[in-house]
Design a protein around this motif. Structure first.
Motif, PDB file in Angstrom:
ATOM      1  N   ALA A  74       6.524  76.357  39.259  1.00  0.00           N
ATOM      2  CA  ALA A  74       5.180  77.077  38.988  1.00  0.00           C
ATOM      3  C   ALA A  74       5.277  78.569  38.593  1.00  0.00           C
ATOM      4  CB  ALA A  74       4.445  77.187  40.469  1.00  0.00           C
ATOM      5  N   VAL A  75       4.613  79.043  37.681  1.00  0.00           N
ATOM      6  CA  VAL A  75       4.815  80.310  36.937  1.00  0.00           C
ATOM      7  C   VAL A  75       3.257  81.011  37.543  1.00  0.00           C
ATOM      8  CG1 VAL A  75       4.939  81.809  35.257  1.00  0.00           C
ATOM      9  CG2 VAL A  75       6.147  79.791  35.244  1.00  0.00           C
ATOM     10  N   GLN A  76       3.216  82.228  38.007  1.00  0.00           N
ATOM     11  CA  GLN A  76       1.960  82.758  38.412  1.00  0.00           C
ATOM     12  C   GLN A  76       2.314  84.424  38.149  1.00  0.00           C
ATOM     13  OE1 GLN A  76       0.847  82.828  42.627  1.00  0.00           O
ATOM     14  NE2 GLN A  76      -1.146  82.721  41.972  1.00  0.00           N
ATOM     15  N   ALA A  94       7.921  82.122  39.607  1.00  0.00           N
ATOM     16  CA  ALA A  94       8.668  81.692  38.300  1.00  0.00           C
ATOM     17  C   ALA A  94       9.715  80.645  38.699  1.00  0.00           C
ATOM     18  CB  ALA A  94       9.508  82.802  37.762  1.00  0.00           C
ATOM     19  N   PRO A  95       9.972  79.719  37.946  1.00  0.00           N
ATOM     20  CA  PRO A  95      10.977  78.609  38.132  1.00  0.00           C
ATOM     21  C   PRO A  95      12.653  79.204  38.974  1.00  0.00           C
ATOM     22  CG  PRO A  95       9.941  78.297  36.141  1.00  0.00           C
ATOM     23  CD  PRO A  95       9.478  79.648  36.675  1.00  0.00           C
ATOM     24  N   LYS A  96      12.929  78.645  39.598  1.00  0.00           N
ATOM     25  CA  LYS A  96      14.218  79.110  40.114  1.00  0.00           C
ATOM     26  C   LYS A  96      14.991  77.751  40.749  1.00  0.00           C
ATOM     27  CE  LYS A  96      12.178  79.911  44.837  1.00  0.00           C
ATOM     28  NZ  LYS A  96      11.937  80.802  45.778  1.00  0.00           N
ATOM     29  N   GLY A  98      19.437  76.574  39.915  1.00  0.00           N
ATOM     30  CA  GLY A  98      20.113  76.081  38.718  1.00  0.00           C
ATOM     31  C   GLY A  98      19.996  76.749  37.655  1.00  0.00           C
ATOM     32  N   THR A  99      20.006  76.269  36.570  1.00  0.00           N
ATOM     33  CA  THR A  99      19.765  77.112  35.216  1.00  0.00           C
ATOM     34  C   THR A  99      18.256  77.780  35.106  1.00  0.00           C
ATOM     35  OG1 THR A  99      19.138  75.080  33.893  1.00  0.00           O
ATOM     36  CG2 THR A  99      21.095  75.388  34.039  1.00  0.00           C
ATOM     37  N   SER A 100      17.533  77.556  35.813  1.00  0.00           N
ATOM     38  CA  SER A 100      16.056  78.134  35.826  1.00  0.00           C
ATOM     39  C   SER A 100      16.282  79.456  36.324  1.00  0.00           C
ATOM     40  CB  SER A 100      15.147  77.478  36.877  1.00  0.00           C
ATOM     41  OG  SER A 100      14.747  75.960  36.452  1.00  0.00           O
ATOM     42  N   ASP A 101      17.239  79.849  37.334  1.00  0.00           N
ATOM     43  CA  ASP A 101      17.354  81.302  37.527  1.00  0.00           C
ATOM     44  C   ASP A 101      17.812  81.936  36.281  1.00  0.00           C
ATOM     45  OD1 ASP A 101      16.817  80.969  40.045  1.00  0.00           O
ATOM     46  OD2 ASP A 101      18.827  80.221  40.607  1.00  0.00           O
ATOM     47  N   GLN A 102      18.459  81.450  35.296  1.00  0.00           N
ATOM     48  CA  GLN A 102      19.096  82.388  34.157  1.00  0.00           C
ATOM     49  C   GLN A 102      17.878  82.446  33.338  1.00  0.00           C
ATOM     50  OE1 GLN A 102      22.302  80.035  32.749  1.00  0.00           O
ATOM     51  NE2 GLN A 102      23.702  80.655  34.340  1.00  0.00           N
ATOM     52  N   ALA A 129      13.336  79.189  26.781  1.00  0.00           N
ATOM     53  CA  ALA A 129      12.363  79.125  27.901  1.00  0.00           C
ATOM     54  C   ALA A 129      11.177  79.084  27.782  1.00  0.00           C
ATOM     55  CB  ALA A 129      12.614  80.735  28.721  1.00  0.00           C
ATOM     56  N   THR A 130      10.615  77.847  26.929  1.00  0.00           N
ATOM     57  CA  THR A 130       9.573  77.477  26.523  1.00  0.00           C
ATOM     58  C   THR A 130       8.590  77.225  27.674  1.00  0.00           C
ATOM     59  OG1 THR A 130      10.801  76.678  24.393  1.00  0.00           O
ATOM     60  CG2 THR A 130       8.516  75.934  24.896  1.00  0.00           C
TER      61      THR A 130
END
Length: 364
Positions: A74-76, A94-96, A98-102, A129-130
């Motif tokens: 989720a993104v808010q 925001a996504p977190k 694995g690679t989502s953190d970066q 980060a589309t």
């Protein structure tokens, strides 16, 4: 040879002219394409569209957009608006992992800066980060829409994030922290926070100590400040930050409640006369989910029922013992401030959380 009559020529010429004018008018755009494009993209400062529409309201405050679900989480987005200008943008979710953190660390600061620079949701997607970018823009547009709505209702001139005017109890969104979820519920009366409490907080191990240390202080600060602009408690940074985010979410809901009720003119009578049924969020317990549905009429709970409750083995017996009592208590109390049923503590606590969620949706 037949001669053409002069009067007929005049009539034919006039008809041709009128037809041409009608054709031109039918091809003319109904509105300025540039203006339509700007409106669709949320262009301009938050609430500027509404102000230009004739309300003249000056918007200041904090608005949190709806959470936008993406493939990676989720993104808010939350924006701060001062005198119709976005002065700050931040991602409260925001996504977190694995690679989502970066990707989040790469994209969110750029998107935040772009929002303040462009004053709209028409921001550039960050390469690599589309999904996060698209979710960010959707939630941002939702926040801008809420700012526009507050301008239209005339409630946008209230100052700061603590300007909630609706009376009732409001539960903020649960905020995930490194040590567990934090969720805050506030009671608002006369435009002021009269009570703040954490309905969820990290627990287990050292988290118990940190929660016991920080939450009472945060509750007190929230009431004193009347906003989410409170200090973090030393030694409990993660809990404090989660608390403030959930508190802000609760304040946003209180403001939205004030805006939705301010334009009725006829007061609460029209809404009170019509019964509505609201289903609370699912509350997970150690023995299974609990979900409550209530019917509200005339500002009172007329019916309460559990649409989900623990079952199987001894859980079925505890559910059969507790739920009818809880339903009866909910109607009698008209709130989620009801006693737990002895022998069914987990079910009772889950019931009360879901009941409070339903009450928040019903408007108190």
């Amino acid at each position: 040879m037949r001669k053409s009559h002069p009067l007929r020529r005049v009539v034919l010429a006039t008809a041709a002219t009128v037809s041409g004018i009608v054709l031109l008018l039918s091809l003319k755009p109904s509105s300025d394409p540039g203006a339509a494009q700007a409106a669709g993209a949320g262009a301009g400062a938050a609430a500027q569209d509404a102000a230009q529409g004739g309300s003249g309201a000056v918007v200041s405050g904090t608005m949190t957009g709806d959470a936008a679900q993406t493939q990676y989480g989720a993104v808010q987005v939350r924006i701060t608006v001062v005198d119709n200008k976005i002065t700050k943008a931040e991602a409260v979710q925001a996504p977190k992992g694995g690679t989502s953190d970066q990707k989040t660390a790469l994209a969110v600061p750029k998107l935040n800066a772009d929002v303040v620079a462009k004053q709209s949701a028409n921001v550039d997607t960050v390469s690599g980060a589309t999904y996060t970018s698209e979710g960010y823009k959707k939630s941002l547009q939702s926040a801008i829409d809420k700012a526009n709505a507050s301008a239209g209702s005339g409630s946008g001139s209230s100052q700061g994030s603590g300007s909630a005017q609706a009376s009732g109890a409001f539960t903020g969104d649960a905020v995930q922290t490194q040590y567990g979820a934090v969720q805050v519920r506030i009671t608002v009366a006369g435009g002021k926070i009269t009570k703040a409490e954490a309905v969820q907080a990290p627990k287990g191990g050292t988290s118990d100590q940190k929660t016991a240390l920080s939450v009472p202080k945060l509750n007190q600060e929230a009431v004193a400040a009347g906003s989410a602009d409170i200090d973090s408690v030393s030694g409990a940074t993660y809990t404090s930050e989660g608390y403030k985010k959930s508190l802000q979410s609760a304040l946003d809901k209180a403001k939205a409640g004030a805006g939705s009720s301010s334009g009725s003119g006829a007061g609460a009578s029209s809404g009170a006369a019509q019964a509505k049924t609201v289903t609370g969020s699912v509350a997970q317990t150690q023995y299974g989910p609990v979900q409550v549905r209530i019917t509200v009429a005339g500002g009172k709970i007329t019916k309460a029922e559990a649409v989900q409750a623990p079952k199987g083995g001894t859980s079925s017996e505890k559910t059969a013992l507790s739920v009818p009592k809880l339903n009866q208590e909910a109607v009698a109390a008209g709130s989620a401030d009801i006693d737990s049923v002895s022998g069914a503590t987990y079910t009772s606590e889950g019931y009360k959380k879901s009941l409070q969620s339903a009450l928040d949706q019903a408007g108190g």
